[in-house]
Structure formats: C-alpha cells, structure tokens
Motif scaffolding. Sequence first.
Motif, PDB file in Angstrom:
ATOM      1  N   ASN A   1       0.830  -1.209   0.000  1.00  0.00           N
ATOM      2  CA  ASN A   1       0.000   0.000   0.000  1.00  0.00           C
ATOM      3  C   ASN A   1       0.862   1.254   0.000  1.00  0.00           C
ATOM      4  OD1 ASN A   1      -2.457  -1.319  -0.083  1.00  0.00           O
ATOM      5  ND2 ASN A   1      -2.629  -1.426   2.146  1.00  0.00           N
ATOM      6  N   GLU A   2       1.922   1.214   0.767  1.00  0.00           N
ATOM      7  CA  GLU A   2       2.839   2.361   0.809  1.00  0.00           C
ATOM      8  C   GLU A   2       3.499   2.571  -0.551  1.00  0.00           C
ATOM      9  OE1 GLU A   2       4.571   5.650   2.510  1.00  0.00           O
ATOM     10  OE2 GLU A   2       3.044   4.347   3.379  1.00  0.00           O
ATOM     11  N   ILE A   3       3.863   1.488  -1.204  1.00  0.00           N
ATOM     12  CA  ILE A   3       4.464   1.582  -2.543  1.00  0.00           C
ATOM     13  C   ILE A   3       3.467   2.190  -3.523  1.00  0.00           C
ATOM     14  CG2 ILE A   3       5.246   0.197  -4.509  1.00  0.00           C
ATOM     15  CD1 ILE A   3       6.572  -1.685  -2.426  1.00  0.00           C
ATOM     16  N   ARG A   4       2.221   1.757  -3.456  1.00  0.00           N
ATOM     17  CA  ARG A   4       1.187   2.316  -4.343  1.00  0.00           C
ATOM     18  C   ARG A   4       1.026   3.823  -4.121  1.00  0.00           C
ATOM     19  NH1 ARG A   4      -1.829  -2.286  -2.518  1.00  0.00           N
ATOM     20  NH2 ARG A   4      -1.588  -3.965  -4.011  1.00  0.00           N
ATOM     21  N   LYS A   5       1.029   4.231  -2.852  1.00  0.00           N
ATOM     22  CA  LYS A   5       0.907   5.653  -2.537  1.00  0.00           C
ATOM     23  C   LYS A   5       2.087   6.434  -3.111  1.00  0.00           C
ATOM     24  CE  LYS A   5      -1.599   5.098   1.801  1.00  0.00           C
ATOM     25  NZ  LYS A   5      -1.514   5.253   3.267  1.00  0.00           N
ATOM     26  N   LEU A   6       3.278   5.869  -2.985  1.00  0.00           N
ATOM     27  CA  LEU A   6       4.468   6.556  -3.496  1.00  0.00           C
ATOM     28  C   LEU A   6       4.455   6.645  -5.019  1.00  0.00           C
ATOM     29  CD1 LEU A   6       7.188   5.075  -1.120  1.00  0.00           C
ATOM     30  CD2 LEU A   6       6.272   7.400  -1.115  1.00  0.00           C
ATOM     31  N   VAL A   7       3.960   5.616  -5.679  1.00  0.00           N
ATOM     32  CA  VAL A   7       3.868   5.643  -7.148  1.00  0.00           C
ATOM     33  C   VAL A   7       2.900   6.740  -7.583  1.00  0.00           C
ATOM     34  CG1 VAL A   7       3.039   4.353  -9.150  1.00  0.00           C
ATOM     35  CG2 VAL A   7       4.556   3.249  -7.517  1.00  0.00           C
ATOM     36  N   VAL A   8       1.759   6.833  -6.906  1.00  0.00           N
ATOM     37  CA  VAL A   8       0.775   7.867  -7.242  1.00  0.00           C
ATOM     38  C   VAL A   8       1.374   9.251  -6.999  1.00  0.00           C
ATOM     39  CG1 VAL A   8      -1.435   8.867  -6.539  1.00  0.00           C
ATOM     40  CG2 VAL A   8      -1.227   6.403  -6.864  1.00  0.00           C
ATOM     41  N   GLU A   9       2.070   9.410  -5.899  1.00  0.00           N
ATOM     42  CA  GLU A   9       2.702  10.703  -5.596  1.00  0.00           C
ATOM     43  C   GLU A   9       3.747  11.055  -6.651  1.00  0.00           C
ATOM     44  OE1 GLU A   9       3.284  14.215  -3.566  1.00  0.00           O
ATOM     45  OE2 GLU A   9       1.749  12.706  -3.243  1.00  0.00           O
ATOM     46  N   ARG A  10       4.503  10.073  -7.095  1.00  0.00           N
ATOM     47  CA  ARG A  10       5.513  10.297  -8.137  1.00  0.00           C
ATOM     48  C   ARG A  10       4.848  10.751  -9.433  1.00  0.00           C
ATOM     49  NH1 ARG A  10       7.579   6.792 -12.142  1.00  0.00           N
ATOM     50  NH2 ARG A  10       9.605   7.460 -12.896  1.00  0.00           N
ATOM     51  N   LEU A  11       3.739  10.114  -9.795  1.00  0.00           N
ATOM     52  CA  LEU A  11       3.020  10.513 -11.006  1.00  0.00           C
ATOM     53  C   LEU A  11       2.490  11.939 -10.893  1.00  0.00           C
ATOM     54  CD1 LEU A  11       1.093   7.203 -11.777  1.00  0.00           C
ATOM     55  CD2 LEU A  11       3.072   8.139 -12.999  1.00  0.00           C
ATOM     56  N   LYS A  12       2.000  12.302  -9.715  1.00  0.00           N
ATOM     57  CA  LYS A  12       1.524  13.672  -9.505  1.00  0.00           C
ATOM     58  C   LYS A  12       2.672  14.669  -9.674  1.00  0.00           C
ATOM     59  CE  LYS A  12      -2.188  12.756  -6.197  1.00  0.00           C
ATOM     60  NZ  LYS A  12      -2.605  12.950  -4.796  1.00  0.00           N
TER      61      LYS A  12
END
Length: 64
Positions: free
Chosen positions: A16-27
């Motif tokens: 879940n933390e990895i998913r959050k970081l991926v979304v933040e990176r895309l933003k």
Amino acid sequence: MLQNDRENLELERLQNEIRKLVVERLKLMAEEGKLKREKFWYPVAVGTGGLTALAAVLTLLIKF
C-alpha cells in the motif's frame, strides 16, 4: 500461523505504501510537466504584451 499473518499484514502495508508513493511520483511528474510548459510560454506572453503595448503607444503618437 501467527507469524505468517504478521508477515502478510506487513507485506500488505508495504505494498500500500508503494502504491501511494507511485501515485505521488506521477503527480509530481505531471506538475513538473506543467511547470516546464509555463516556463516556456511565460516569456512569449510577456513579449507579446510588450509588443502590443509598444504598438498602442506608436499608434497614439502617429495619430497626434
């Protein structure tokens, strides 16, 4: 069994933390693209405004 449950919970938390970081990176990448476009077009807009102001002043000087 209890150890496996703990490990599974920890793995889920990390995923879940990895998913959050991926979304933040895309933003952040989208924001970077926006800033790059603004950096390119800002001088164009300022130059166009300056030329328009100069044309208006010259027009007034010619008429009077």
